[in-house]
Motif scaffolding. Structure first.
Motif, PDB file in Angstrom:
ATOM      1  N   VAL A   1      -3.518 -15.897 -21.784  1.00  0.00           N
ATOM      2  CA  VAL A   1      -2.533 -14.877 -22.180  1.00  0.00           C
ATOM      3  C   VAL A   1      -2.723 -14.440 -23.625  1.00  0.00           C
ATOM      4  N   GLY A   2      -3.568 -15.176 -24.353  1.00  0.00           N
ATOM      5  CA  GLY A   2      -3.793 -14.779 -25.752  1.00  0.00           C
ATOM      6  C   GLY A   2      -4.999 -15.513 -26.307  1.00  0.00           C
TER       7      GLY A   2
ATOM      8  N   ALA B   1      -8.333 -20.410 -31.478  1.00  0.00           N
ATOM      9  CA  ALA B   1      -7.559 -20.979 -30.363  1.00  0.00           C
ATOM     10  C   ALA B   1      -7.422 -19.952 -29.254  1.00  0.00           C
ATOM     11  N   LYS B   2      -7.078 -20.474 -28.047  1.00  0.00           N
ATOM     12  CA  LYS B   2      -6.694 -19.536 -26.992  1.00  0.00           C
ATOM     13  C   LYS B   2      -5.491 -20.132 -26.272  1.00  0.00           C
ATOM     14  N   VAL B   3      -4.701 -19.275 -25.669  1.00  0.00           N
ATOM     15  CA  VAL B   3      -3.477 -19.712 -24.990  1.00  0.00           C
ATOM     16  C   VAL B   3      -3.576 -19.333 -23.525  1.00  0.00           C
TER      17      VAL B   3
ATOM     18  N   LYS C   1      -1.897 -24.113 -25.612  1.00  0.00           N
ATOM     19  CA  LYS C   1      -2.712 -23.605 -26.726  1.00  0.00           C
ATOM     20  C   LYS C   1      -3.878 -24.578 -26.879  1.00  0.00           C
TER      21      LYS C   1
ATOM     22  N   CYS D   1      10.010 -21.602 -30.395  1.00  0.00           N
ATOM     23  CA  CYS D   1       9.209 -21.991 -29.227  1.00  0.00           C
ATOM     24  C   CYS D   1       9.084 -23.515 -29.189  1.00  0.00           C
TER      25      CYS D   1
ATOM     26  N   LEU E   1       3.243 -25.832 -24.757  1.00  0.00           N
ATOM     27  CA  LEU E   1       4.358 -25.129 -25.402  1.00  0.00           C
ATOM     28  C   LEU E   1       5.189 -24.348 -24.396  1.00  0.00           C
ATOM     29  N   GLU E   2       6.358 -23.914 -24.835  1.00  0.00           N
ATOM     30  CA  GLU E   2       7.254 -23.103 -24.008  1.00  0.00           C
ATOM     31  C   GLU E   2       6.550 -21.783 -23.655  1.00  0.00           C
TER      32      GLU E   2
ATOM     33  N   SER F   1       7.594 -15.079 -20.974  1.00  0.00           N
ATOM     34  CA  SER F   1       6.986 -14.096 -20.051  1.00  0.00           C
ATOM     35  C   SER F   1       7.087 -12.663 -20.555  1.00  0.00           C
TER      36      SER F   1
ATOM     37  N   GLU G   1       4.787 -10.484 -26.831  1.00  0.00           N
ATOM     38  CA  GLU G   1       5.130 -10.400 -28.257  1.00  0.00           C
ATOM     39  C   GLU G   1       6.106  -9.265 -28.555  1.00  0.00           C
TER      40      GLU G   1
ATOM     41  N   GLU H   1       4.355 -10.160 -34.341  1.00  0.00           N
ATOM     42  CA  GLU H   1       3.360 -10.844 -33.481  1.00  0.00           C
ATOM     43  C   GLU H   1       3.724 -12.313 -33.275  1.00  0.00           C
ATOM     44  N   ASN H   2       4.516 -12.863 -34.204  1.00  0.00           N
ATOM     45  CA  ASN H   2       4.892 -14.284 -34.113  1.00  0.00           C
ATOM     46  C   ASN H   2       6.273 -14.480 -33.518  1.00  0.00           C
TER      47      ASN H   2
ATOM     48  N   LEU I   1       8.055 -14.143 -29.791  1.00  0.00           N
ATOM     49  CA  LEU I   1       7.849 -13.897 -28.358  1.00  0.00           C
ATOM     50  C   LEU I   1       9.185 -13.673 -27.674  1.00  0.00           C
TER      51      LEU I   1
ATOM     52  N   ILE J   1       7.045 -18.459 -33.174  1.00  0.00           N
ATOM     53  CA  ILE J   1       5.834 -19.270 -32.952  1.00  0.00           C
ATOM     54  C   ILE J   1       4.949 -19.278 -34.194  1.00  0.00           C
TER      55      ILE J   1
HETATM   56  C1  LIG Z   1       1.151 -11.932 -24.548  1.00  0.00           C
HETATM   57  N1  LIG Z   1       1.868 -12.387 -23.370  1.00  0.00           N
HETATM   58  C2  LIG Z   1       2.091 -11.606 -22.299  1.00  0.00           C
HETATM   59  C3  LIG Z   1       2.778 -12.359 -21.421  1.00  0.00           C
HETATM   60 BR1  LIG Z   1       3.316 -11.737 -19.780  1.00  0.00          BR
HETATM   61  C4  LIG Z   1       2.996 -13.608 -21.920  1.00  0.00           C
HETATM   62  C5  LIG Z   1       2.410 -13.594 -23.154  1.00  0.00           C
HETATM   63  C6  LIG Z   1       2.373 -14.731 -24.077  1.00  0.00           C
HETATM   64  O1  LIG Z   1       1.633 -14.696 -25.011  1.00  0.00           O
HETATM   65  N2  LIG Z   1       3.196 -15.777 -23.779  1.00  0.00           N
HETATM   66  C7  LIG Z   1       3.288 -16.969 -24.500  1.00  0.00           C
HETATM   67  N3  LIG Z   1       4.175 -17.934 -24.130  1.00  0.00           N
HETATM   68  N4  LIG Z   1       4.061 -18.991 -24.983  1.00  0.00           N
HETATM   69  C8  LIG Z   1       3.116 -18.681 -25.889  1.00  0.00           C
HETATM   70  C9  LIG Z   1       2.615 -17.438 -25.613  1.00  0.00           C
HETATM   71  C10 LIG Z   1       1.619 -17.071 -26.634  1.00  0.00           C
HETATM   72  N5  LIG Z   1       1.646 -18.207 -27.580  1.00  0.00           N
HETATM   73  C11 LIG Z   1       1.004 -18.175 -28.800  1.00  0.00           C
HETATM   74  O2  LIG Z   1       0.972 -19.171 -29.521  1.00  0.00           O
HETATM   75  N6  LIG Z   1       0.431 -16.982 -29.166  1.00  0.00           N
HETATM   76  C12 LIG Z   1      -0.222 -16.853 -30.479  1.00  0.00           C
HETATM   77  C13 LIG Z   1      -0.100 -15.405 -30.927  1.00  0.00           C
HETATM   78  N7  LIG Z   1      -0.402 -15.279 -32.385  1.00  0.00           N
HETATM   79  C14 LIG Z   1       0.251 -14.090 -32.924  1.00  0.00           C
HETATM   80  C15 LIG Z   1      -0.622 -13.648 -34.076  1.00  0.00           C
HETATM   81  C16 LIG Z   1      -1.946 -14.287 -33.879  1.00  0.00           C
HETATM   82  C17 LIG Z   1      -1.847 -15.135 -32.603  1.00  0.00           C
HETATM   83  C18 LIG Z   1      -1.658 -17.290 -30.389  1.00  0.00           C
HETATM   84  C19 LIG Z   1      -2.122 -18.219 -31.304  1.00  0.00           C
HETATM   85  C20 LIG Z   1      -3.447 -18.620 -31.254  1.00  0.00           C
HETATM   86  C21 LIG Z   1      -4.309 -18.071 -30.293  1.00  0.00           C
HETATM   87  C22 LIG Z   1      -3.814 -17.128 -29.375  1.00  0.00           C
HETATM   88  C23 LIG Z   1      -2.489 -16.716 -29.427  1.00  0.00           C
HETATM   89  C24 LIG Z   1       2.491 -19.276 -27.069  1.00  0.00           C
HETATM   90  C25 LIG Z   1       2.088 -20.664 -27.103  1.00  0.00           C
HETATM   91  C26 LIG Z   1       3.223 -20.228 -27.887  1.00  0.00           C
END
Ligand SMILES: Cn1cc(Br)cc1C(=O)Nc1[nH]nc2c1CN(C(=O)N[C@H](CN1CCCC1)c1ccccc1)C21CC1
Length: 347
Positions: A18-19, A24-26, A41, A71, A87-88, A91, A94, A137-138, A140, A150
């Motif tokens: 999802v990111g 890192a990737k999520v 993450k 979060c 992590l939580e 849906s 951002e 962006e931080n 959600l 976050i």
């Molecule tokens: C974009 N998206 C669309 C749907 Br549908 C759900 C999401 C989504 O991201 N959901 C979501 N739930 N929980 C999380 C996320 C994303 N997420 C994140 O931690 N997302 C951050 C986003 N940051 C904002 C600025 C730079 C990166 C991230 C950090 C490192 C790598 C990738 C993403 C968590 C884990 C806490």
């Protein structure tokens, strides 16, 4: 690769990404024992390099931050090559994308979201933490339109408390306070309030108060503290923006003054409630019961294990069962058969 994911694969079914950010990737995932959706993450320790301390900072901070607008961290799994933060899951994606899709938000919707941000930041500041990277962006959005803060990799908990000065320049330039980009020593809490001003401006206008492709020009604009005031902004909004986007940090409003600010309470009547709804000190009896029965141990043994807060699979099961209970879903751990069924698919 299986070895890398073995501990994770035992309790989670990993789904789509999802990111993905720098190191890192999520990914979305299912917590098999409860069926709850989580976000994982995933960080590669080698790729992290000098950024590894940031991850440790984030993990230690999130272990102490329990708030409905922050979060939630459920579990940490570290293997030889990777770190997994469970992590939580939110849906709604951002807040950044939410604003872009709508061009800009109404004053009422901006107020609803901004009150949630004030609640999370007031909670952090009262615990002695500064976020230092507040931006859309931080933040959600979860399935109940609640904001969750976050990315605590840059947060700081000064040893001497919130009055201590910080030195490391960090965060995103467009949201950075003048004193921070001037390289002076600064207070994390004061810098957060500036970023909240930039955030509120972005909510109400759909664009940034200080923007320029040239970083030097951008810094000059921030230090000047002058920004456009489109005619759709109400007089009360302008007053609050002025109090937040104060170049002099000593004249800038504090988060405690925000809690019952007239713009914040307008149409709502009550001040922002910042205390956490989650009581960590008292374990939920129903959840303890379900877990001790499921693992065939006494309640005392289960309570003793849970009170270590190891952020292992027990901590994750506890938080996710509690989340099920507060969402009105049955407080049940999947019995082994269904558990393996969800693991290996139907027979
Ligand atoms: C974009 N998206 C669309 C749907 Br549908 C759900 C999401 C989504 O991201 N959901 C979501 N739930 N929980 C999380 C996320 C994303 N997420 C994140 O931690 N997302 C951050 C986003 N940051 C904002 C600025 C730079 C990166 C991230 C950090 C490192 C790598 C990738 C993403 C968590 C884990 C806490």
């Amino acid at each position: 690769v299986v070895e890398e994911y073995s501990e994770v694969a035992r309790h989670y079914r990993i789904k789509e990404t999802v990111g993905s950010g720098g190191f890192a990737k999520v990914k979305r995932a299912v917590h098999l024992p409860t069926g709850e959706i989580v976000a994982i993450k995933i960080m590669d320790k080698a790729a992290l390099g000098s950024d590894l301390p940031r991850v440790k900072t984030e993990i230690e901070a999130m272990k102490n931050l329990h708030h409905h607008h922050i979060c939630r961290l459920y579990q940490v799994i570290e293997t030889s090559r990777k770190i997994f933060m469970i992590l939580e899951y939110c849906s709604g994606g951002e807040l950044f994308d939410y604003i872009v899709q709508r061009d800009r938000l109404s004053e009422g919707e901006s107020r609803t979201f901004f009150r949630q941000i004030v609640s999370a930041v007031a909670y952090m500041h009262n615990l002695g933490y500064a976020h230092r990277d507040l931006k859309p962006e931080n933040l959600l959005i979860d399935d109940e339109q609640n904001l969750k803060l976050i990315d605590f990799g840059l947060c700081a908990k000064p040893k001497g408390g919130m009055s201590d000065h910080l030195y490391t320049c960090c965060g995103s330039p467009a949201y950075a306070a003048p004193e921070l980009i001037a390289g002076k020593s600064y207070m994390g809490s004061e810098a957060d309030l500036w970023s909240m001003g930039v955030l509120l401006y972005a909510l109400l206008n759909g664009f940034l108060p200080f923007d320029d492709d040239n970083i030097g020009m951008l810094y000059r604009k921030i230090k000047a503290g002058k920004y456009d005031t489109p005619d759709w902004l109400s007089p009360d909004s302008l007053i609050l923006l002025k109090q937040l986007l104060q170049v002099d940090p000593k004249r800038r409003i504090t988060v405690d003054k925000l809690l019952n600010h007239s713009w914040i309470t307008n149409d709502i009547g009550v001040p922002v409630e910042w205390h956490s709804k989650h009581q960590m000190s008292v374990l939920d009896e129903d959840v303890v019961t379900e877990m001790s029965v499921h693992r065939k141990v006494s309640r005392e043994t289960m309570k003793a294990e849970l009170e270590k807060w190891n952020y292992d699979y027990l901590t994750a099961a506890y938080f996710l069962l509690l989340k099920k209970k507060t969402s009105g879903r049955p407080v049940r751990l999947q019995i082994l058969y269904f558990y393996y069924q969800s693991l290996y698919g139907p027979p």
